[in-house]
Design an enzyme around this catalytic site. Sequence first.
Site, PDB file in Angstrom:
ATOM      1  CG  ASP A 198     -41.386   8.736  18.358  1.00  0.00           C
ATOM      2  OD1 ASP A 198     -42.482   8.993  18.884  1.00  0.00           O
ATOM      3  OD2 ASP A 198     -41.083   9.093  17.206  1.00  0.00           O
ATOM      4  CG  ASP A 222     -38.646   4.761  17.345  1.00  0.00           C
ATOM      5  OD1 ASP A 222     -38.882   3.726  16.702  1.00  0.00           O
ATOM      6  OD2 ASP A 222     -38.859   5.895  16.887  1.00  0.00           O
ATOM      7  CG  ASP A 226     -34.738   7.756  13.978  1.00  0.00           C
ATOM      8  OD1 ASP A 226     -34.103   6.699  13.823  1.00  0.00           O
ATOM      9  OD2 ASP A 226     -35.943   7.796  14.281  1.00  0.00           O
ATOM     10  NE  ARG A 278     -36.031   0.646   9.712  1.00  0.00           N
ATOM     11  CZ  ARG A 278     -37.099   1.368  10.024  1.00  0.00           C
ATOM     12  NH1 ARG A 278     -36.966   2.380  10.871  1.00  0.00           N
ATOM     13  NH2 ARG A 278     -38.283   1.090   9.500  1.00  0.00           N
TER      14      ARG A 278
END
Length: 399
Positions: A198, A222, A226, A278
């Site tokens: 991604d 992206d 993560d 985030r």
Amino acid sequence: MAKLTSLQLLSWLLIICSVSTIVASKSSDEHETKAVDDYLPSYYAQPHKNLLNVIDSCWRLNHDWSSNRKALADCAIGFGSNAVGGKYGDIYVVTDPSDDPANPEPGTLRYGAIQSEPLWIIFKKDMVLTLKNELMVNSHKTIDGRGAKIEISNGPCITLDYVTNVIIHGISIHDCKPSKKGMVRSSPEHVGERSGSDGDAISVFGSSNVWIDHCYLARATDGLLDVIHASTAVTISNNYFTEHDKVMLLGHNDEYTADKSMKVTVVFNHFGRELVQRMPRVRHGYAHVANNYYDQWLMYAIGGSADPTIFSEGNYFIAPDSYDKEVTKRETHEGGWKSWKWRSSKDVFVNGAYFSPSGYGSIAPKYTRGQSFIVSQGSLTPSLTSDAGPLQCVVNEPC
């Protein structure tokens, strides 16, 4: 305007001299376009005195760090403290910045990263690596950029896919792009077709015992980092994040309940300017967010959904000048979050920043003795995070 006294003029001259010294000491290559104000934490008239945090004090004062690199593996704290990386393997030296995703050549980063045996990977010289497809890192690997300026940029970046015991330290990962469908080797025995990444800077997928320390992460297609699909036992420390929207995602999606086992420590990081949201965003699992420096945000700092547990401890939050002063954001229907355990302790709030707590009962991380560490008061956090990002280490000198 009132005239400045002689004492005030002298104070301002001392501040300017201090700022000039700090700017001169920074790497001219990495920050050549930055202005003086970019080196000063907001709302402070003069720079902070650096304090070595508990991770850095474990190894940075040693003159022989370059001949005893593997000692770094003993310095992690938090849930990822058992990540040994390549501690029990040989040293592998990257000499070639080229990349062949399906059939990597010896001397390249990919060749070392996919090997089955433990390896401690270092670099012979400064390198900019533009990968042709995502870098699949195998278990029991350390990627150690100390002593060189290492960048992975302008192409696909790093993927940890169902692996364990990985350390990534001291590299810059930026301007990451999605990869195309293609053949990628993940071990000496296996090459398979990947559907395309991604564009994350680092993707931790179904993996455990991972430590990401002293990296620079910015501008990915992206996310910057993560941790998803039931990954757990992860520590994210001493990193510098900047210039990005969705910074750090912990947990795959609201329906993926396997992430309830996820435990992540986010500590001593500097969340710099031009970040939107985030830092992190958490689903289902547990996040201990401690002694991090937040230099404003555009939407929010810490968020989540699906009833995660978040302990914010000893952080330093500087709210933006806009109306988005709240540190926290819940993604749920109104009132559905009141039982979620989100708590703040020892935090410092500047420029109107505020944290909305919720839930009842104990929220302290259930660390083992080897994982535990003392969280400092938030007032010390600007100093504890002042060396976040890759360090300029010189052989035979303290780093």
